[in-house]
Design a protein around this motif. Structure first.
Motif, short mmCIF file in Angstrom:
data_model
loop_
_atom_site.label_atom_id
_atom_site.label_comp_id
_atom_site.label_asym_id
_atom_site.label_seq_id
_atom_site.Cartn_x
_atom_site.Cartn_y
_atom_site.Cartn_z
N ILE A 213 -3.02 8.47 -6.27
CA ILE A 213 -1.57 7.91 -5.69
C ILE A 213 -1.56 8.05 -4.36
O ILE A 213 -0.90 7.04 -3.40
CB ILE A 213 -0.49 8.80 -6.55
N LYS A 216 -2.90 5.05 -3.03
CA LYS A 216 -2.32 3.91 -3.41
C LYS A 216 -1.18 3.71 -2.34
O LYS A 216 -0.85 2.55 -1.76
CB LYS A 216 -1.89 4.11 -4.77
N ILE A 217 -0.37 4.91 -2.16
CA ILE A 217 0.74 4.60 -1.40
C ILE A 217 0.70 4.60 0.10
O ILE A 217 1.65 4.69 0.98
CB ILE A 217 1.92 5.50 -1.69
N LYS A 234 8.76 7.71 -1.28
CA LYS A 234 7.44 6.94 -1.32
C LYS A 234 6.83 7.07 -2.69
O LYS A 234 6.66 5.89 -3.24
CB LYS A 234 6.26 7.28 -0.18
N THR A 237 9.50 5.59 -5.28
CA THR A 237 10.02 3.94 -5.19
C THR A 237 8.49 3.26 -5.61
O THR A 237 8.56 2.11 -5.72
CB THR A 237 10.20 3.73 -3.76
N SER A 238 7.46 4.13 -5.72
CA SER A 238 6.16 3.33 -6.26
C SER A 238 6.20 3.54 -7.93
O SER A 238 5.22 2.98 -8.57
CB SER A 238 4.90 3.96 -5.60
N TYR A 279 14.29 3.77 3.01
CA TYR A 279 13.66 3.23 1.54
C TYR A 279 14.75 2.50 0.94
O TYR A 279 14.76 2.08 -0.37
CB TYR A 279 13.24 4.45 0.84
N GLN A 282 13.99 -0.77 -1.15
CA GLN A 282 13.19 -0.35 -2.44
C GLN A 282 14.22 0.30 -3.38
O GLN A 282 14.00 -0.05 -4.59
CB GLN A 282 11.87 0.42 -2.10
N ASN A 288 13.95 0.76 -9.75
CA ASN A 288 14.39 2.03 -9.14
C ASN A 288 15.89 2.61 -9.51
O ASN A 288 16.45 3.44 -8.89
CB ASN A 288 14.28 2.18 -7.87
#
Length: 406
Positions: A213, A216-217, A234, A237-238, A279, A282, A288
């Protein structure tokens, strides 16, 4: 009631209402998730590898005390990656000495680029399935990794875990007050938020994230003054959850001067505002929606902080012309005090499970929630504008405040 009395009621009662909410939800979390005496056990064969990342900037005074404890962790499969972030003292020299003494230790040297930069460089060199981040002065409980890894192994929806920071230094009144704060306020808030699988922030002094992760982020954001708050949002929100693991204890040094404490909390407030603003696009997406209560709570608390400032100024005006109703303040103050009293009692009862005799701080700390809210208000009022206007194209570097009276 006129508009001023409504505003005053909001200022007086909001901390008490939140206190009741945190107490009830924190108690529910304790009864459902925490009141278990099952201790996970791992062997060399079934223990996934863990990489502990320790960024260090001028940590020469603390390393010889913290490293021996890190070498005694009971988890069977871990490595220690120390990142010297351009220290100007003997930090690198001490790290090289310990690197020669233990095969678990790897040392990375880099120019000063900030904590997030150091964490990312450490993560690139890591071999573990899970990354654990702690501070250079931190002393992990010997069984902390077992609890963190077990949570991540059992709950695939969880992307990151935060542990339970405990205050090491208690030589002053301010140090002792923070013992109660981490139990009665911070600990309860994290328990409460964890019920929904959301947290405003992992604790930078003890957190873990899955390495896939992290990749990924895009890792830690190197331009944010609070890297821990940033990576929390982060991750969330993923699409991943974050939870609090109170059994993963970590002993840390905290400021014991008012100046140091204020500087620390102002950075937290500014960093929180930066992250919320960053953020917002997002967070407001329907996917979310679970983050909306946490997001809304932040802005209500921000509104309360500015309302407190306005009410304080206006109160002097109304006192002079005799149009203020003292009964409102008496009733509101009593209700909030009772809520704080219950909050402190419940939280010390829960955390007494991990640290005996916490109730000895009860009498001296009974008023501390008021101080917490006042400090929180002051730093929010100042920190939010700082967040709006800070140059975010630059890497975020900062110097830790004092870590206790030497």
């Amino acid at each position: 009631m006129n508009w001023f009395e409504y505003l005053s009621a909001f200022v007086m009662l909001y901390p008490g209402i939140m206190s009741v909410y945190w107490t009830l939800s924190g108690l529910i979390y304790f009864l459902i998730w925490e009141k278990r005496d099952i201790k996970p056990e791992f062997t060399r064969e079934n223990a996934p590898p863990v990489s502990i990342l320790i960024p260090c900037f001028n940590e020469a005074d603390n390393l010889d005390a913290s490293i021996p404890h890190l070498l005694q962790l009971t988890y069977p499969n871990y490595e220690l990656i120390f990142i010297n972030d351009g220290s100007k003292d003997d930090t690198l020299k001490l790290l090289r000495k310990w690197e020669k003494q233990s095969g678990r230790i790897t040392v990375i040297d880099q120019p000063n680029g900030g904590k997030a930069s150091a964490m990312n460089n450490g993560a690139r060199a890591a071999r573990g399935k899970y990354l654990v981040g702690i501070d250079g002065d931190a002393v992990l409980d010997y069984h902390a990794l077992e609890f963190i890894v077990d949570t991540l192994e059992q709950r695939p929806e969880v992307g990151a875990v935060t542990g339970n920071p405990r205050v090491r230094n208690r030589s002053t009144i301010l140090g002792k007050l923070q013992v109660a704060e981490f139990s009665s306020i911070i600990g309860l808030i994290k328990r409460s938020q964890s019920l929904a699988g959301t947290l405003f922030t992992v604790s930078g002094v003890i957190m873990s994230i899955r390495r896939d992760i992290w990749r990924k982020i895009g890792g830690w954001s190197e331009n944010m003054v609070t890297d821990d708050i940033d990576i929390s949002w982060k991750v969330q929100t993923s699409g991943y959850e974050i939870v609090y693991e109170p059994r993963a204890l970590c002993w840390v040094l905290m400021p014991e001067t008012f100046r140091g404490l204020y500087r620390q909390r102002l950075r937290w407030a500014q960093g929180g505002a930066e992250v919320i603003l960053k953020y917002t696009p997002q967070i407001l997406k329907s996917k979310n929606i679970r983050l909306w209560p946490l997001y809304s709570e932040y802005f209500v608390t921000l509104l309360w902080a500015y309302a407190l400032l306005a009410t304080t100024v206006l109160t002097f005006f109304y006192m002079f012309n005799g149009s203020i109703n003292p009964m409102l303040f008496k009733v509101g103050g009593l209700a909030t005090f009772i809520a704080f009293l219950i909050q402190l009692s419940v939280s010390l009862f829960i955390d007494n499970r991990y640290e005996r005799n916490l109730f000895r701080y009860f009498i001296t700390c009974i008023w501390y929630p008021y101080a917490f809210w006042m400090l929180n208000s002051l730093t929010l009022v100042i920190g939010f504008p700082k967040a709006l206007f800070r140059d975010k194209t630059r890497k975020a570097t900062w110097i830790s405040p004092d870590r206790g009276i030497q």
